[in-house]
Design a protein around this motif. Structure first.
Motif, PDB file in Angstrom:
ATOM      1  N   SER A  40     -13.362   0.963  -2.921  1.00  0.00           N
ATOM      2  CA  SER A  40     -12.419   2.315  -3.520  1.00  0.00           C
ATOM      3  C   SER A  40     -12.331   3.058  -2.202  1.00  0.00           C
ATOM      4  O   SER A  40     -13.201   3.312  -1.165  1.00  0.00           O
ATOM      5  CB  SER A  40     -12.936   2.913  -4.532  1.00  0.00           C
ATOM      6  N   TYR A  41     -11.271   3.958  -2.308  1.00  0.00           N
ATOM      7  CA  TYR A  41     -11.141   5.110  -1.338  1.00  0.00           C
ATOM      8  C   TYR A  41     -12.241   6.025  -1.161  1.00  0.00           C
ATOM      9  O   TYR A  41     -12.974   6.334  -2.282  1.00  0.00           O
ATOM     10  CB  TYR A  41     -10.065   5.983  -1.760  1.00  0.00           C
ATOM     11  N   ALA A  42     -13.041   6.123  -0.058  1.00  0.00           N
ATOM     12  CA  ALA A  42     -14.059   6.906   0.061  1.00  0.00           C
ATOM     13  C   ALA A  42     -13.731   8.245   1.058  1.00  0.00           C
ATOM     14  O   ALA A  42     -14.618   9.105   1.071  1.00  0.00           O
ATOM     15  CB  ALA A  42     -15.233   6.211   1.116  1.00  0.00           C
ATOM     16  N   GLY A  43     -12.870   8.278   1.792  1.00  0.00           N
ATOM     17  CA  GLY A  43     -12.356   9.398   2.469  1.00  0.00           C
ATOM     18  C   GLY A  43     -13.234   9.417   3.959  1.00  0.00           C
ATOM     19  O   GLY A  43     -13.308  10.544   4.465  1.00  0.00           O
ATOM     20  N   ASP A  44     -13.777   8.253   4.475  1.00  0.00           N
ATOM     21  CA  ASP A  44     -14.546   8.330   5.724  1.00  0.00           C
ATOM     22  C   ASP A  44     -14.237   7.415   6.570  1.00  0.00           C
ATOM     23  O   ASP A  44     -14.889   6.785   7.367  1.00  0.00           O
ATOM     24  CB  ASP A  44     -16.052   8.213   5.277  1.00  0.00           C
ATOM     25  N   PHE A  45     -12.902   7.037   6.711  1.00  0.00           N
ATOM     26  CA  PHE A  45     -12.478   6.182   7.827  1.00  0.00           C
ATOM     27  C   PHE A  45     -12.933   6.794   9.307  1.00  0.00           C
ATOM     28  O   PHE A  45     -13.532   5.712   9.974  1.00  0.00           O
ATOM     29  CB  PHE A  45     -11.021   5.901   7.770  1.00  0.00           C
ATOM     30  N   PRO A  46     -12.756   7.905   9.871  1.00  0.00           N
ATOM     31  CA  PRO A  46     -13.151   8.137  11.178  1.00  0.00           C
ATOM     32  C   PRO A  46     -14.637   7.707  11.292  1.00  0.00           C
ATOM     33  O   PRO A  46     -14.926   7.220  12.425  1.00  0.00           O
ATOM     34  CB  PRO A  46     -12.831   9.604  11.266  1.00  0.00           C
ATOM     35  N   GLU A  47     -15.451   8.073  10.224  1.00  0.00           N
ATOM     36  CA  GLU A  47     -16.749   7.739  10.646  1.00  0.00           C
ATOM     37  C   GLU A  47     -17.071   6.308  10.486  1.00  0.00           C
ATOM     38  O   GLU A  47     -17.953   5.617  11.350  1.00  0.00           O
ATOM     39  CB  GLU A  47     -17.795   8.340   9.533  1.00  0.00           C
ATOM     40  N   ARG A  48     -16.516   5.564   9.653  1.00  0.00           N
ATOM     41  CA  ARG A  48     -16.573   4.147   9.575  1.00  0.00           C
ATOM     42  C   ARG A  48     -16.353   3.461  10.865  1.00  0.00           C
ATOM     43  O   ARG A  48     -16.663   2.574  11.420  1.00  0.00           O
ATOM     44  CB  ARG A  48     -15.772   3.650   8.493  1.00  0.00           C
ATOM     45  N   ALA A  49     -15.013   3.930  11.443  1.00  0.00           N
ATOM     46  CA  ALA A  49     -14.430   3.558  12.504  1.00  0.00           C
ATOM     47  C   ALA A  49     -15.499   3.649  13.882  1.00  0.00           C
ATOM     48  O   ALA A  49     -15.414   2.977  14.819  1.00  0.00           O
ATOM     49  CB  ALA A  49     -12.881   4.059  12.805  1.00  0.00           C
TER      50      ALA A  49
ATOM     51  N   PHE B  41       0.649  -1.197   0.019  1.00  0.00           N
ATOM     52  CA  PHE B  41      -0.013  -0.062   0.076  1.00  0.00           C
ATOM     53  C   PHE B  41       0.787   1.415  -0.127  1.00  0.00           C
ATOM     54  O   PHE B  41       1.919   1.370   0.835  1.00  0.00           O
ATOM     55  CB  PHE B  41      -0.734  -0.018   1.140  1.00  0.00           C
ATOM     56  N   ASP B  42       0.503   2.160  -0.936  1.00  0.00           N
ATOM     57  CA  ASP B  42       0.888   3.870  -0.604  1.00  0.00           C
ATOM     58  C   ASP B  42      -0.133   4.195   0.288  1.00  0.00           C
ATOM     59  O   ASP B  42      -0.858   3.618   0.961  1.00  0.00           O
ATOM     60  CB  ASP B  42       1.017   4.228  -1.857  1.00  0.00           C
ATOM     61  N   VAL B  43      -0.251   5.369   0.800  1.00  0.00           N
ATOM     62  CA  VAL B  43      -0.637   6.109   1.953  1.00  0.00           C
ATOM     63  C   VAL B  43      -2.118   6.041   1.666  1.00  0.00           C
ATOM     64  O   VAL B  43      -3.235   5.624   2.267  1.00  0.00           O
ATOM     65  CB  VAL B  43      -0.239   7.701   1.994  1.00  0.00           C
ATOM     66  N   LYS B  44      -2.388   6.313   0.324  1.00  0.00           N
ATOM     67  CA  LYS B  44      -3.856   6.415  -0.030  1.00  0.00           C
ATOM     68  C   LYS B  44      -4.545   4.851   0.040  1.00  0.00           C
ATOM     69  O   LYS B  44      -5.536   4.593   0.563  1.00  0.00           O
ATOM     70  CB  LYS B  44      -4.399   6.710  -1.476  1.00  0.00           C
ATOM     71  N   GLY B  45      -3.832   3.902  -0.507  1.00  0.00           N
ATOM     72  CA  GLY B  45      -4.235   2.460  -0.099  1.00  0.00           C
ATOM     73  C   GLY B  45      -4.300   2.053   0.956  1.00  0.00           C
ATOM     74  O   GLY B  45      -5.222   1.331   1.448  1.00  0.00           O
ATOM     75  N   LEU B  46      -3.301   2.614   1.799  1.00  0.00           N
ATOM     76  CA  LEU B  46      -3.539   2.019   3.224  1.00  0.00           C
ATOM     77  C   LEU B  46      -4.838   2.825   3.876  1.00  0.00           C
ATOM     78  O   LEU B  46      -5.336   1.980   4.467  1.00  0.00           O
ATOM     79  CB  LEU B  46      -2.136   2.683   4.245  1.00  0.00           C
ATOM     80  N   ILE B  47      -4.912   3.761   3.674  1.00  0.00           N
ATOM     81  CA  ILE B  47      -5.963   4.548   4.092  1.00  0.00           C
ATOM     82  C   ILE B  47      -7.596   3.857   3.861  1.00  0.00           C
ATOM     83  O   ILE B  47      -8.630   3.569   4.334  1.00  0.00           O
ATOM     84  CB  ILE B  47      -6.413   6.046   4.031  1.00  0.00           C
TER      85      ILE B  47
END
Length: 180
Positions: free
Chosen positions: A66-75, A36-42
């Motif tokens: 795919s990347y959604a940009g919502d990790f904190p909400e999912r977590a 993973f690069d950083v985006k792939g890791l997120i």
């Protein structure tokens, strides 16, 4: 549950803070997690959160998207699903593991991928000692299975007297001395 939820919560909050602080300019940067690069890791973290939310609700396996940009909400939803006492009962039907083992898997992901992201993006990171101890003990027990399933890499040798966190990284296949 009573001793794991606080550890899971604090590890998740640390990792969420790291994710929030990553500028888009760093998305293509390499990480210690070689695939993973950083985006792939997120993106992977987003999937981990979604998967463990589903597992905590006794739901189905969830494929990575795919990347959604919502990790904190999912977590946050993941933690909500695991905060229910019934989430901890029995064995999961997807991986065939006790629910307590899945909780430890999630903790390992939050602690280690938090470090992956921090060192890849130049952010400070200090995992909670108790979370590291729990993650290390679990990872040592599951190392061979983790390697067989492709979730741990080959063990990286670290000195026996190395800090617990370095030993955790080595057990799962990370080089504690990795730099971007």
């Amino acid at each position: 549950m009573d001793d794991m939820m606080p550890l899971m919560t604090r590890a998740t909050e640390r990792t969420s803070g790291l994710v929030r602080a990553v500028p888009r300019e760093q998305f293509a940067s390499p990480t210690p997690c070689a695939e993973f690069d950083v985006k792939g890791l997120i993106t992977h973290l987003e999937w981990v959160a979604e998967l463990f939310e589903s597992l905590g609700r006794k739901g189905p396996y969830v494929e990575q998207g795919s990347y959604a940009g919502d990790f904190p909400e999912r977590a946050e939803r993941t933690l909500a699903s695991w905060s229910r006492r019934e989430a901890w009962d029995g064995t999961d039907s997807v991986m065939g593991l006790p629910m307590t083992a899945l909780a430890h898997m999630y903790l390992v992901d939050m602690v280690v991928h938090g470090w992956d992201l921090a060192v890849a993006t130049g952010q400070p990171y200090e995992p909670e000692p108790e979370a590291v101890s729990r993650a290390l003990a679990f990872s040592e027990r599951m190392a061979e299975t983790g390697r067989q399933r492709g979730v741990f890499g080959p063990q990286v040798a670290v000195p026996d007297d190395a800090p617990e966190f370095d030993r955790l990284l080595g057990v799962i296949g990370r080089d504690p001395a990795w730099t971007a």
